[in-house]
Design an enzyme around this catalytic site. Structure first.
Site, PDB file in Angstrom:
ATOM      1  CD  GLN A  93     -12.838  -1.534  -1.047  1.00 37.97           C
ATOM      2  OE1 GLN A  93     -12.106  -1.849   0.308  1.00 37.97           O
ATOM      3  NE2 GLN A  93     -14.210  -1.886  -0.766  1.00 37.97           N
ATOM      4  NE  ARG A 102      -3.681   1.211   1.982  1.00 38.28           N
ATOM      5  CZ  ARG A 102      -5.410   0.854   2.570  1.00 38.28           C
ATOM      6  NH1 ARG A 102      -5.136   1.339   3.048  1.00 38.28           N
ATOM      7  NH2 ARG A 102      -5.922  -0.188   1.987  1.00 38.28           N
ATOM      8  CG  ASP A 122     -13.468   6.295  -1.018  1.00 37.51           C
ATOM      9  OD1 ASP A 122     -13.535   6.037   0.452  1.00 37.51           O
ATOM     10  OD2 ASP A 122     -12.959   6.113  -1.388  1.00 37.51           O
ATOM     11  NE  ARG A 157     -10.374  -5.677   0.131  1.00 38.83           N
ATOM     12  CZ  ARG A 157      -9.662  -4.783   0.781  1.00 38.83           C
ATOM     13  NH1 ARG A 157     -10.488  -3.315   1.536  1.00 38.83           N
ATOM     14  NH2 ARG A 157      -8.519  -4.068   0.779  1.00 38.83           N
ATOM     15  CB  CYS A 195     -13.775   0.910   0.427  1.00 36.72           C
ATOM     16  SG  CYS A 195     -13.633   3.147   0.002  1.00 36.72           S
ATOM     17  CG  HIS A 255      -8.410  -0.008  -2.604  1.00 38.15           C
ATOM     18  ND1 HIS A 255      -7.241  -1.129  -2.553  1.00 38.15           N
ATOM     19  CD2 HIS A 255      -8.879   0.160  -1.236  1.00 38.15           C
ATOM     20  CE1 HIS A 255      -7.801  -1.554  -1.332  1.00 38.15           C
ATOM     21  NE2 HIS A 255      -8.834  -0.558  -0.433  1.00 38.15           N
TER      22      HIS A 255
END
Ligand code: CP
Ligand code: NVA
Length: 306
Positions: A131, A101, A223, A291, A263, A128
């Protein structure tokens, strides 16, 4: 055979469906995969904060019989203490996979190019993909199909939006990004998504009016308005995104059985109100759970033979 999981753009429709199928198998029978990565080690590099991604990779790596090594910016500082290339060339001598990340997407792709072991993008400023995979497993579990359904992302055309747009278009779901002017998703991602959608006879649109966008929606997704790294813009963004809040009034314009997705982390009272995120239509914690299963699928797919 793919080496890395960096962008949804790199994965074909068939490969994405295969990942969803494998995720379902792993979710149903986790015991069958207890030794899938027995004895392997995975470096997990986090240069930004994380709850879900960090915990689900750690737990997932253990559940596959492997060993996670958590590294923060304070430990290694990618590209500062030493080059990204040198960091990678060291790591590949010890570990069978790298999860990263970071900020610039290029850091992630440069690392992947430098090493022979798989690299998994755990969020960059641009995408992402983990996700999106977890989210589309969630959509599939709730709706049993993608084609003909309408997925509306309301808010900032950010990293999460880019990955969702690519995923939706590759699996034949109609996608609308609804953003204020100036905050639309990346132009090249939109182009790639439009080309993929054409092949699947689905559509990708960018609309600035939220009321128009959410009409007949099966999914409404939002988001945060300021992502990690954009903290300095927060005040200005609060003003510009004000009419893009997903509240009860906006949500009521979608289909009556529409689901709400996010998310997380959510900024309650900003991009979403409590009466939406806590409603029976909300599937945000199913997304968080998925996830785990989907990232295990990605690791099994990429690291089993390493
Ligand atoms: N959704 C997500 O990636 O959450 P974290 O930032 O907590 O990992
Ligand atoms: N767009 C958000 C997603 C967090 C999971 C960010 O990049 O901060």
């Amino acid at each position: 055979m793919k080496k890395d999981f960096l962008s949804i753009a790199d994965w074909s429709t068939d490969e994405l469906f295969e990942l969803i199928d494998l995720s379902k198998k792993i979710k149903k029978n986790p015991e069958d995969y207890r030794q899938a990565l027995q004895g392997k080690s995975v470096a997990t590099i986090f240069e930004k904060q994380s709850l879900r991604t960090h915990v689900t990779f750690d737990v997932g790596i253990y559940q596959l019989g492997a060993h996670p090594i958590y590294l923060t910016q304070a430990d290694i500082s990618l590209g500062k203490r030493e080059s990204v290339y040198d960091t990678g060339k060291n790591l590949e001598r010890w570990v069978e996979g790298i999860v990263v990340r970071t900020y610039a997407h290029k850091t992630c792709t440069d690392l992947a190019k430098s090493v022979k072991v798989p690299v998994i993008n755990a969020l960059t400023d641009f995408e992402h993909p983990c996700q999106a995979l977890g989210d589309f497993l969630t959509v599939h579990e709730k709706m049993w199909s993608f084609s003909g359904k309408k997925f509306v992302f309301v808010g900032d055309g950010n990293n999460v939006c880019n990955s969702l747009m690519l995923f939706a278009s590759k699996v034949g779901m109609n996608f609308v990004a609804c953003t204020p002017k100036g905050y639309e998703p990346d132009k090249n991602v939109f182009k790639a998504a439009s080309a993929a959608a054409k092949k699947m006879s689905s559509t990708v649109q960018i609309i600035n009016d939220p009321k128009e966008a959410v009409k007949h929606a099966d999914v409404i997704y939002t988001d945060v308005w300021a992502s990690m790294g954009q903290e300095a813009e927060k005040e200005e963004r609060m003003k510009n995104f004000k009419s893009y809040q997903v509240n009860k009034k906006l949500f009521s314009l979608a289909k009556s059985d529409a689901i709400f997705m996010h998310c997380l982390p959510a900024h309650r009272g900003e991009e979403v109100t409590n009466d939406v995120i806590d409603s029976k239509n909300s599937v945000v914690f199913d997304e968080a759970e998925n996830r785990l299963h989907t990232q295990k699928a990605v690791m099994v797919k990429l690291m089993k033979e390493v």
